[in-house]
Design an enzyme around this catalytic site. Structure first.
Site, short mmCIF file in Angstrom:
data_model
loop_
_atom_site.label_atom_id
_atom_site.label_comp_id
_atom_site.label_asym_id
_atom_site.label_seq_id
_atom_site.Cartn_x
_atom_site.Cartn_y
_atom_site.Cartn_z
N GLU A 22 -7.42 -20.68 12.49
CA GLU A 22 -6.08 -20.11 12.60
C GLU A 22 -5.28 -20.65 11.42
OE1 GLU A 22 -4.01 -20.64 16.35
OE2 GLU A 22 -2.09 -20.83 15.32
N GLU B 1 5.94 -21.87 10.78
CA GLU B 1 6.46 -21.94 12.15
C GLU B 1 7.82 -22.63 12.08
OE1 GLU B 1 2.93 -22.29 15.31
OE2 GLU B 1 2.95 -23.95 13.87
#
Length: 208
Positions: free
Chosen positions: A19, A24
């Site tokens: 991933e 974020e």
């Protein structure tokens, strides 16, 4: 968040097939909270991470987690910012406004050696693959907005008001709506101040 997941999960379930978290961040301008260690976790903070490992319990993300923080009262909610990843057969690099924040270049031992997983006497899911495995397969891009939960807003965080829910209790989060919803200023500027705004998404192939 802006992140990438494998199209076919060639090496098994998460995180064996990888991933890539390009960015974020928390977007609430009223979220002036810190961790128990005093680290800011508000809109002046963004992070990038790679997730990889043999199974859920052995994830090497701590070796690839980085953060960028703005100073002087500036936040990532003030204007558009450029978040990017440069991904080749030899490395993965992440950038914030063209400043490199993450650079991962595994040697011939690949991400298995990089993550030091050999210490745990486990089978290497990438043993027959390239040194960039699991990041040597097709991924797709995700842009999402999440609310509530525990992973990015721990109960131990310190701020101007108590967290209006505890743990990962989804019903408690919803019951506390009247406490957290107004902090997003949903009725100001036609809701634009609370919006996740995206100017563009561009993808280039580095090699023919």
């Amino acid at each position: 968040a802006i992140w990438m997941m494998p199209t076919y999960a060639a090496y098994g379930g998460w995180p064996s097939s990888g991933e890539i978290d390009i960015m974020e961040s928390r977007g609430n301008s009223n979220l002036n909270y810190t961790t128990a260690d005093g680290e800011p976790i508000g809109v002046d903070h963004v992070g990038s991470t790679l997730h990889f490992g043999s199974n859920y319990f052995y994830n090497g993300f701590m070796k690839t987690t980085v953060a960028k923080r703005l100073k002087d009262g500036r936040t990532f909610a003030d204007d558009y910012h450029r978040y990017s990843v440069e991904w080749t057969e030899d490395y993965i690099k992440c950038f914030v406004d063209d400043e490199m924040t993450l650079n991962v270049e595994p040697d011939e031992g690949g991400f298995w050696k990089f993550g030091e997983f050999e210490k745990n006497n486990m089978v290497n899911p990438w043993r027959y693959a390239s040194k960039m495995a699991p990041f040597d397969q097709e991924f797709y891009i995700i842009l999402n907005l999440a609310v509530g939960g525990m992973n990015y807003f721990d109960d131990s965080n310190i701020g101007p008001r108590p967290k209006p829910w505890t743990g990962a209790d989804k019903t408690a989060f919803w019951r506390a709506k009247e406490e957290w919803y107004p902090t997003w200023n949903p009725f100001e500027n036609d809701g634009e101040d609370a919006a996740l705004k995206i100017n563009y998404v561009k993808v280039w192939k580095l090699k023919p």
